[in-house]
Design a protein around this motif. Structure first.
Motif, PDB file in Angstrom:
ATOM      1  N   ALA A  59      81.730   1.839  -9.758  1.00 30.36           N
ATOM      2  CA  ALA A  59      80.963   1.790 -10.998  1.00 30.36           C
ATOM      3  C   ALA A  59      79.683   0.981 -10.794  1.00 30.36           C
ATOM      4  CB  ALA A  59      81.786   1.168 -12.113  1.00 30.36           C
ATOM      5  N   SER A  60      79.632   0.175  -9.766  1.00 32.74           N
ATOM      6  CA  SER A  60      78.459  -0.676  -9.573  1.00 32.74           C
ATOM      7  C   SER A  60      77.275   0.135  -9.039  1.00 32.74           C
ATOM      8  CB  SER A  60      78.786  -1.829  -8.625  1.00 32.74           C
ATOM      9  OG  SER A  60      79.077  -1.319  -7.336  1.00 32.74           O
ATOM     10  N   ARG A  70      76.002   2.094 -10.938  1.00 31.03           N
ATOM     11  CA  ARG A  70      75.216   2.140 -12.173  1.00 31.03           C
ATOM     12  C   ARG A  70      74.224   0.978 -12.155  1.00 31.03           C
ATOM     13  NH1 ARG A  70      75.366   4.924 -16.724  1.00 31.03           N
ATOM     14  NH2 ARG A  70      74.972   3.917 -18.729  1.00 31.03           N
ATOM     15  N   LEU A 127      71.888  -2.134 -12.766  1.00 30.42           N
ATOM     16  CA  LEU A 127      72.259  -3.390 -13.402  1.00 30.42           C
ATOM     17  C   LEU A 127      71.832  -3.439 -14.865  1.00 30.42           C
ATOM     18  CD1 LEU A 127      73.397  -6.188 -13.292  1.00 30.42           C
ATOM     19  CD2 LEU A 127      71.282  -7.002 -12.241  1.00 30.42           C
ATOM     20  N   TYR A 128      70.586  -3.031 -15.142  1.00 33.91           N
ATOM     21  CA  TYR A 128      70.117  -3.157 -16.525  1.00 33.91           C
ATOM     22  C   TYR A 128      70.957  -2.282 -17.453  1.00 33.91           C
ATOM     23  CZ  TYR A 128      67.676   1.370 -16.583  1.00 33.91           C
ATOM     24  OH  TYR A 128      67.379   2.706 -16.571  1.00 33.91           O
ATOM     25  N   GLN A 129      71.469  -1.166 -16.915  1.00 34.37           N
ATOM     26  CA  GLN A 129      72.321  -0.314 -17.751  1.00 34.37           C
ATOM     27  C   GLN A 129      73.691  -0.934 -17.949  1.00 34.37           C
ATOM     28  OE1 GLN A 129      72.457   3.844 -16.655  1.00 34.37           O
ATOM     29  NE2 GLN A 129      70.255   3.914 -16.276  1.00 34.37           N
ATOM     30  N   ARG A 130      74.161  -1.638 -16.947  1.00 34.21           N
ATOM     31  CA  ARG A 130      75.460  -2.301 -17.116  1.00 34.21           C
ATOM     32  C   ARG A 130      75.348  -3.421 -18.151  1.00 34.21           C
ATOM     33  NH1 ARG A 130      75.462  -2.612 -11.382  1.00 34.21           N
ATOM     34  NH2 ARG A 130      76.143  -4.781 -11.369  1.00 34.21           N
ATOM     35  N   ILE A 131      74.210  -4.097 -18.138  1.00 36.06           N
ATOM     36  CA  ILE A 131      73.987  -5.125 -19.169  1.00 36.06           C
ATOM     37  C   ILE A 131      74.015  -4.474 -20.551  1.00 36.06           C
ATOM     38  CG2 ILE A 131      72.332  -6.797 -20.071  1.00 36.06           C
ATOM     39  CD1 ILE A 131      71.331  -7.215 -17.210  1.00 36.06           C
ATOM     40  N   ASP A 152      75.373  -1.609 -21.373  1.00 37.89           N
ATOM     41  CA  ASP A 152      76.713  -1.078 -21.650  1.00 37.89           C
ATOM     42  C   ASP A 152      77.612  -2.162 -22.237  1.00 37.89           C
ATOM     43  OD1 ASP A 152      75.943   1.344 -20.664  1.00 37.89           O
ATOM     44  OD2 ASP A 152      76.900   1.114 -18.707  1.00 37.89           O
ATOM     45  N   ARG A 153      77.543  -3.324 -21.606  1.00 39.21           N
ATOM     46  CA  ARG A 153      78.418  -4.407 -22.034  1.00 39.21           C
ATOM     47  C   ARG A 153      78.113  -4.826 -23.471  1.00 39.21           C
ATOM     48  NH1 ARG A 153      81.574  -8.467 -20.012  1.00 39.21           N
ATOM     49  NH2 ARG A 153      82.503  -9.472 -21.821  1.00 39.21           N
ATOM     50  N   TRP A 207      73.868 -12.811 -15.729  1.00 39.37           N
ATOM     51  CA  TRP A 207      74.026 -11.695 -14.801  1.00 39.37           C
ATOM     52  C   TRP A 207      73.376 -11.995 -13.453  1.00 39.37           C
ATOM     53  CZ3 TRP A 207      76.751  -7.154 -15.903  1.00 39.37           C
ATOM     54  CH2 TRP A 207      77.213  -7.030 -17.219  1.00 39.37           C
ATOM     55  N   GLY A 213      67.413  -4.059 -20.006  1.00 38.97           N
ATOM     56  CA  GLY A 213      68.692  -3.810 -20.670  1.00 38.97           C
ATOM     57  C   GLY A 213      68.554  -3.829 -22.182  1.00 38.97           C
TER      58      GLY A 213
END
Lengths: 254, 254
Positions: free
Chosen positions: B2-3, B5, B7-11, B13-14, B40, B50
């Motif tokens: 999943a990583s 994806r 970083l800014y999108q993971r931020i 998403d969270r 992060w 993000g």
DNA sequence: AAGTGGTCTAGACCACGCA
DNA sequence: GCGTGGTCTAGACCACTTA
């Protein structure tokens, strides 16, 4: 001073004017980020910010690695009213449209049926008590590989259990007629249309580009007795649909 | 992984999960960009990216320099059908809503009337020939300082010249009744609803935040003879309106 | 005065599709 | 291989509001 306006916005303004003014017609290619940075004597980052503005407005799309292009706008007609009469009304328009285009893309649909706990808003609209289950009929309409819209219908499980409504195939006579045969003819419908940005899930299911809003059309069907029996939620990508209604004065006043 | 994806999108998403999951209810404050960058272990630029995702989805707003906040969602009901009966139908709902809120904000409207060359789409819908002029009645509805929606009505100039239709004030009996008195009673209306991102002009007139789409509702009114006499364009910000229709089977089939 | 988001620079490495 | 957009770093200065 107009130069108080941030540089990336001035870049966007200029290109937007060229697009709405017709100098850059739909489908035409825009300068690359590097070219823009050079033209405006700035860095690529700032050019990127300018392009992002237009992408989020839905005016252009990035087709990597070919470049940015002015978006085309070819909506389909969507008529909630027709659904009373013909079983699959806009699917016809759908097929007709593809036939006209003659580009070899096939219009189709896929149907899934399941049993689920209703979402809170569905439970509300169906006046269900906690724990009551619903049958869900989920239909995705496609043209070629692309999904065009999503429709989820919800009916209390006890109403349709064992009937054709739950068949995961196209029901030729229409699912509304099935409801009628089961003694739950729908004689009134309440349509609610909300406009919003899509959820990430909708973005992937409908392969939406950035800057594409959706209309969420929720139709609640009532029986003669005034009881709600069916809630249908349609998600319509804004770049592919125009919703149409007709109203007649005499009828409405009658 | 999943990583893969970004970083800014993971931020994003969270935080999105925290918002839709209820951990961050409407109105609550989000971490600052600096805090997110630290959490992060990245730079502020990436945290900014993000947050921009969520802003463009319409989920959060930046209230500088206080920080980012989860957006509130309080739509108004919009019923095109009512317009046949009462002269200013949703304005009533409008006033009622403000009264209920009791926050001291005044609901109101401003009206401007002008004569103009019709836009191509208006000319089409009115079946006008080139050069024919239209009267334009432009109404902006406001709550407090904030514009809630924009309505532009277009009628061929020769139809309404010199009548009350062109009075830049509230016409108590309704402009549609004026058309009736002039011998152009509207008995049928075609509604078209499109969904799109706003133009920069609309953004300023309606003080729209980023990530706010609009519904463009175009109503074309026809006389008994089937002639189009009026085209009304409503721009409804998506975050402030839900459009409602009612349909009756018996009537539609009659 | 401090902290916020808004903007901008000057680089970098990457995946991808086309020639 | 080359050019495209996608992502990311490590800074910087700014305007604005609140304490």
């Amino acid at each position: 001073m107009a130069s108080r306006r941030p540089l990336y916005q001035r870049i966007a303004d200029r290109l937007r004017a060229d697009i709405t003014g017709g100098e850059l017609p739909p489908g035409s290619k825009l300068p690359s980020e590097a070219e823009l940075a050079a033209q405006w004597e700035t860095t690529r980052s700032t050019a990127v910010a300018g392009m992002r503005v237009l992408v989020n407005e839905g005016l252009i799309v990035a087709d990597r690695p070919r470049g940015y292009f002015v978006r085309r706008w070819e909506p389909m007609i969507y008529r909630p009213q027709r659904e009373f009469h013909a079983p699959e009304p806009d699917l016809d328009i759908f097929r007709q449209r593809v036939a006209e285009e003659g580009d070899g893309r096939q219009a189709g649909q896929s149907i899934e049926v399941s049993i689920a706990n209703p979402a809170p808003d569905v439970r509300d609209r169906l006046s269900l008590s906690e724990g009551q289950l619903v049958a869900v009929r989920r239909r995705t309409r496609t043209i070629g590989e692309e999904a065009y819209n999503i429709q989820d219908s919800h009916v209390p499980l006890n109403v349709v259990q064992g009937s054709d409504w739950m068949s995961p195939e196209d029901v030729a006579r229409g699912t509304n007629r099935v409801l009628g045969e089961l003694g739950y003819e729908i004689v009134k419908v309440l349509d609610e249309i909300a406009v919003r940005m899509p959820t990430p899930d909708e973005v992937t299911r409908l392969s939406l580009g950035p800057g594409t809003p959706v209309a969420e059309h929720v139709a609640t069907g009532y029986t003669m007795a005034g009881e709600p029996v069916q809630v249908t939620r349609n998600i319509l990508p804004g770049d592919r649909h125009v919703i149409i209604y007709e109203r007649n004065k005499r009828i409405e006043e009658g």
